[in-house]
Design a protein around this motif. Structure first.
Motif, short mmCIF file in Angstrom:
data_model
loop_
_atom_site.label_atom_id
_atom_site.label_comp_id
_atom_site.label_asym_id
_atom_site.label_seq_id
_atom_site.Cartn_x
_atom_site.Cartn_y
_atom_site.Cartn_z
N HIS A 83 0.85 -1.20 0.00
CA HIS A 83 0.00 0.00 0.00
C HIS A 83 0.89 1.25 0.00
O HIS A 83 1.81 1.35 0.82
CB HIS A 83 -0.90 0.03 1.24
N TYR A 84 0.56 2.18 -0.91
CA TYR A 84 1.34 3.41 -1.02
C TYR A 84 0.39 4.60 -1.09
O TYR A 84 -0.69 4.53 -1.67
CB TYR A 84 2.21 3.39 -2.28
N ILE A 85 0.85 5.71 -0.50
CA ILE A 85 0.08 6.96 -0.51
C ILE A 85 1.01 8.08 -0.97
O ILE A 85 2.17 8.15 -0.54
CB ILE A 85 -0.50 7.29 0.88
N VAL A 86 0.51 8.95 -1.83
CA VAL A 86 1.25 10.13 -2.27
C VAL A 86 0.44 11.37 -1.93
O VAL A 86 -0.77 11.43 -2.20
CB VAL A 86 1.54 10.09 -3.78
N LEU A 87 1.10 12.35 -1.34
CA LEU A 87 0.51 13.66 -1.07
C LEU A 87 1.44 14.71 -1.67
O LEU A 87 2.66 14.64 -1.48
CB LEU A 87 0.35 13.91 0.43
N ALA A 88 0.89 15.67 -2.40
CA ALA A 88 1.73 16.68 -3.03
C ALA A 88 0.95 17.98 -3.16
O ALA A 88 -0.29 17.99 -3.21
CB ALA A 88 2.21 16.21 -4.40
N ALA A 89 1.69 19.07 -3.22
CA ALA A 89 1.09 20.39 -3.42
C ALA A 89 2.11 21.30 -4.08
O ALA A 89 3.32 21.15 -3.88
CB ALA A 89 0.62 20.98 -2.09
N LEU A 90 1.59 22.26 -4.87
CA LEU A 90 2.44 23.23 -5.56
C LEU A 90 1.78 24.60 -5.46
O LEU A 90 0.61 24.76 -5.82
CB LEU A 90 2.61 22.84 -7.03
N GLU A 138 8.04 29.09 -7.02
CA GLU A 138 7.08 28.00 -6.89
C GLU A 138 7.52 27.13 -5.72
O GLU A 138 8.64 26.60 -5.71
CB GLU A 138 7.03 27.14 -8.16
N TYR A 139 6.64 27.02 -4.74
CA TYR A 139 6.93 26.21 -3.56
C TYR A 139 6.19 24.88 -3.70
O TYR A 139 5.01 24.85 -4.08
CB TYR A 139 6.49 26.92 -2.29
N SER A 140 6.86 23.81 -3.42
CA SER A 140 6.24 22.50 -3.62
C SER A 140 6.60 21.56 -2.49
O SER A 140 7.60 21.75 -1.77
CB SER A 140 6.70 21.89 -4.96
N ILE A 141 5.79 20.54 -2.33
CA ILE A 141 6.10 19.44 -1.43
C ILE A 141 5.46 18.17 -2.02
O ILE A 141 4.35 18.21 -2.54
CB ILE A 141 5.61 19.68 0.01
N ALA A 142 6.22 17.10 -1.97
CA ALA A 142 5.72 15.81 -2.45
C ALA A 142 6.18 14.75 -1.46
O ALA A 142 7.31 14.80 -0.95
CB ALA A 142 6.23 15.50 -3.85
N SER A 143 5.31 13.78 -1.18
CA SER A 143 5.67 12.73 -0.24
C SER A 143 5.15 11.40 -0.75
O SER A 143 4.05 11.31 -1.30
CB SER A 143 5.11 13.02 1.15
N GLN A 158 9.74 15.35 0.05
CA GLN A 158 10.56 16.24 -0.76
C GLN A 158 9.95 17.65 -0.79
O GLN A 158 9.12 17.95 -1.63
CB GLN A 158 10.69 15.70 -2.18
N PRO A 159 10.34 18.53 0.12
CA PRO A 159 9.98 19.94 -0.01
C PRO A 159 10.93 20.62 -1.00
O PRO A 159 12.11 20.24 -1.10
CB PRO A 159 10.16 20.49 1.41
N GLY A 160 10.43 21.62 -1.73
CA GLY A 160 11.29 22.27 -2.70
C GLY A 160 10.81 23.66 -3.06
O GLY A 160 9.66 24.04 -2.79
N VAL A 161 11.70 24.40 -3.70
CA VAL A 161 11.36 25.73 -4.19
C VAL A 161 12.04 25.92 -5.54
O VAL A 161 13.17 25.49 -5.75
CB VAL A 161 11.80 26.84 -3.20
N GLN A 162 11.31 26.54 -6.46
CA GLN A 162 11.86 26.90 -7.76
C GLN A 162 11.83 28.42 -7.88
O GLN A 162 10.82 29.06 -7.59
CB GLN A 162 11.05 26.27 -8.89
N TRP A 163 12.95 28.97 -8.33
CA TRP A 163 13.09 30.44 -8.43
C TRP A 163 13.50 30.79 -9.85
O TRP A 163 14.45 30.19 -10.40
CB TRP A 163 14.14 30.91 -7.43
#
Length: 703
Positions: free
Chosen positions: A620-627, A636-641, A652-657
């Motif tokens: 069983h796997y779960i993915v949660l993400a937001a941008l 652009e601020y993002s997070i994916a798990s 994985q939190p991240g930022v794009q500039w």
């Protein structure tokens, strides 16, 4: 094939050179006339790195948990089923001693071996490879250029050339086999790129072919390939593409339910790139034909046929390699003619307002392949620098008829092992690595003995579920060999994949969190998948697979000051295999002993009815993400798990500039935990990459 490869790369090189020469001053997308067509191109130059905050990969020679740890090794008595130690004074010891030259005393210790006790039998051993960690897990300079030619009549040509360079020894402390050439006769394997010097970070070679891909040249520190190189014709209802291309039917984070056409290329950064890019850099390409046709106003058909190209794994002793470097993986892709096989498939997709559906069928060769024990074919005797190895060599010469001076070399060549530096040295390592890569240590030992009769000629015996006998037998051969490397081979088999999907867009109160929320349900069924058995036996396992995935996504504007936020939820259940394609049968075995002493005999095994192996309820796997972009999309601020419910998590939190239009900076962090909630890291997928905590950075310039 090589001439075709040269023609393909040469054509792209000519086009690229002409463009760069005539328009090197330009920025952004450039439009010109070329060969009577409208011509445009763009590209990027990017530096990519991952700064390690974790540890070295356990499968890397420098990351072996046995390095710098004293481990007690107990040599068993082969005449009593290996269940009791072999000690001076007993009949078996006297028999072995009688094979030695007259007057031979205790031999001096070899490097890293204590030879405590009489004749170097049971001892305490410290593995002599250093424990090292990288400053950089990933370090790459990338150049890409895309070209497009458009003629009248719906004809166009598209290509993309990619050139990658891994700087030598910059932050990555590479293992070098030449440092150990004077130990135990040095490395003597036909797998030349694995142990003839430093590791190959970007090369791809298989048995019998150093360059198996038509559109790629690669080596230790470079890769030049053409991921896109196709001619396209469109008449409004139909689009036809001929050439090298990828087929992306699925666009999910981490999951690949419908995305089954192409394998993955994991050499560069495993799958730890920016997660929101959905395997864009990892998805492989292949030469072939693709046809898309608008059947009706609402239904589209999409079909392809292309060359089978497998998933390309990380090479041995590179920062992300997952196959333990003490095993030679002999890839039979070209040698067995798999490079002449094809995949094909068809998908239908319909759109009906708020509803959509899709149906897919693919006949493919499983790109992960299946692995089993294979003969080493290396005729190399056991070292005669220890009493046990010398006694075995004399036995092989006197009793088995080996030529004088070859010892047990002819017998070992018919087994899956060879004696060489920095192999496995103890039963602890054997059990550790079996559990780490989700295999059955006890039954794996049984199979490598009963399916290779030559091993039985030199006293190897199947041991059933007796872990104590396994420990003593393994330690006996590791002491005699002063390090054993195993040989395994990778084969590929066809399978049929059927998929169904349905989607719905929810209408709710305008502006509410639920309004325009998109739901998609996808189900895939794979018939008769042949896979790696957890004992690596010659007969591959065969099993059907079922995948069920739910995807919920939504764009929602929380404030008029910012663009809409993208939010994603995914859930996946897989019946028999994990997300990487490994069998769940091997999940849950015990890991390396923390005490550095003899293993506990309670080692889980599928043959022990008192222990339940695997994950009988599936994975069983779960993915949660937001941008969340900012105004003008400068940031652009993002997070994916990715959450493995059995106790693993990747966040994985991240930022794009984008300080200006053609410059992009990405910063993200990969945090991986494989033993959440007090669980066993060998019961979840992320335990394989628990070491890879890192800060990722990209500095890119587009032109």
């Amino acid at each position: 094939m090589r001439s075709l490869r040269l023609m393909g790369l040469g054509a792209v090189a000519i086009i690229g050179a002409s463009l760069l020469t005539s328009t090197a001053h330009a920025q952004g997308r450039v439009d010109r006339k070329f060969l009577g067509a409208d011509f445009s191109f763009d590209g990027l130059i990017r530096y990519e790195a991952a700064i390690s905050t974790g540890s070295a990969a356990p499968s890397n020679q420098f990351g072996d948990p046995a390095n710098n740890r004293p481990i007690r090794r107990v040599v068993g008595n082969p005449f009593l089923g290996w269940t009791v130690p072999l000690v001076p004074g007993d009949e078996a010891f006297s028999l072995l001693s009688g094979l030695l030259p007259t007057g031979l005393g205790v031999l001096p210790p070899t490097e890293g071996v204590s030879n405590l006790g009489v004749g170097g039998l049971s001892d305490t051993f410290t593995r002599y490879a250093p424990k090292r960690e990288n400053d950089l897990n990933y370090n790459l300079i990338r150049f890409e250029s895309s070209q497009r030619l458009a003629w009248g009549g719906g004809f166009s040509f598209q290509s993309r050339i990619r050139a990658l360079y891994h700087p030598h020894d910059t932050g990555v402390r590479d293992f070098d086999a030449r440092d150990y050439a004077g130990i135990n006769g040095g490395f003597n394997s036909e797998n030349s790129e694995q142990y003839d010097g430093k590791p190959s970070h970007l090369g791809y070679r298989v048995e019998g072919d150093d360059s198996p891909l038509l559109f790629e040249f690669s080596g230790r520190n470079y890769q030049i390939d053409v991921p896109a190189f196709f001619l396209q014709w469109t008449n409004g209802q139909t689009t036809v593409r001929v050439g090298n291309q990828s087929v992306a039917w699925g666009q999910l984070l981490f999951f690949r339910i419908m995305d089954v056409a192409n394998g993955l290329d994991l050499r560069r950064h495993l799958f730890l790139d920016r997660a929101l890019e959905e395997y864009a850099d990892e998805r492989g390409t292949a030469p072939g034909l693709r046809v898309t046709h608008q059947l009706t106003e609402r239904i589209v058909a999409d079909a392809y046929v292309h060359q089978f190209i497998p998933t390309i794994l990380n090479n041995a002793n590179t920062p992300y390699n997952l196959v333990p470097s003490q095993f030679y993986l002999r890839d039979r892709y070209s040698e067995m003619g798999y490079d002449e096989k094809v995949n094909y498939g068809v998908r239908f997709k319909g759109e009906y307002g708020k509803y959509n559906w899709q149906a897919m069928y693919t006949r493919r060769y499983n790109p992960l392949g299946a692995i089993r024990w294979t003969k080493s074919d290396i005729n190399k005797p056991l070292p005669s620098s220890n009493v046990l190895g010398l006694a075995f060599n004399r036995y092989c010469e006197l009793a088995l008829g080996s030529p004088l001076g070859q010892g047990c070399g002819p017998q070992l060549a018919e087994t899956s092992f060879e004696a060489s530096p920095l192999g496995l040295f103890s039963a602890e390592e054997w059990f550790h690595y079996a559990s780490y890569i989700k295999l059955d240590a006890l039954q794996g030992l049984n199979r490598v003995i009963d399916q290779f009769p030559a091993a039985q000629q030199i006293f190897a015996q199947t041991i059933g579920t007796d872990a104590n006998a396994a420990n003593n037998q393994l330690d006996g051969f590791f002491v005699a060999a002063e390090g054993l490397h195993g040989h395994i081979e990778r084969m590929y088999f066809p399978e049929d994949v059927f998929g169904l999907g349905a989607g719905y867009v929810l209408d709710a109160e305008p502006g509410s969190i639920f309004d325009q929320m998109i739901f998609n349900l996808e189900v895939a069924y794979t018939a008769d998948r042949q896979f790696t058995a957890i004992d690596l036996k010659q007969e591959f396992g065969t099993r059907d697979e079922v995948q069920v995935g739910l995807v919920v996504e939504k764009y929602h504007r929380f404030s008029t000051k910012f663009p809409a936020t993208y939010m994603l939820f995914q859930y996946l259940w897989q019946k028999n295999f994990d997300l990487a394609g490994l069998s769940l049968d091997g999940y849950g075995s015990e890991n390396f002993s923390d005490q550095g002493v003899q293993l506990d005999t309670r080692v889980p095994t599928s043959a022990d009815p008192s222990i339940t192996p695997g994950l009988p309820g599936g994975a069983h796997y779960i993915v949660l993400a937001a941008l969340q972009p900012t105004d003008a999309y400068i940031f652009e601020y993002s997070i994916a798990s990715l959450i493995d419910v059995q106790g693993g998590m990747l966040i994985q939190p991240g930022v794009q500039w984008k300080p200006q239009g053609n410059v992009t900076v990405n910063l993200y962090y990969n945090y991986i935990n494989g033993d959440l909630w007090g669980g066993n890291s060998n019961k979840n997928l992320l335990g394989l990459i628990d070491f890879a905590d890192e800060v990722g950075i990209r500095l890119g310039y587009q032109f």
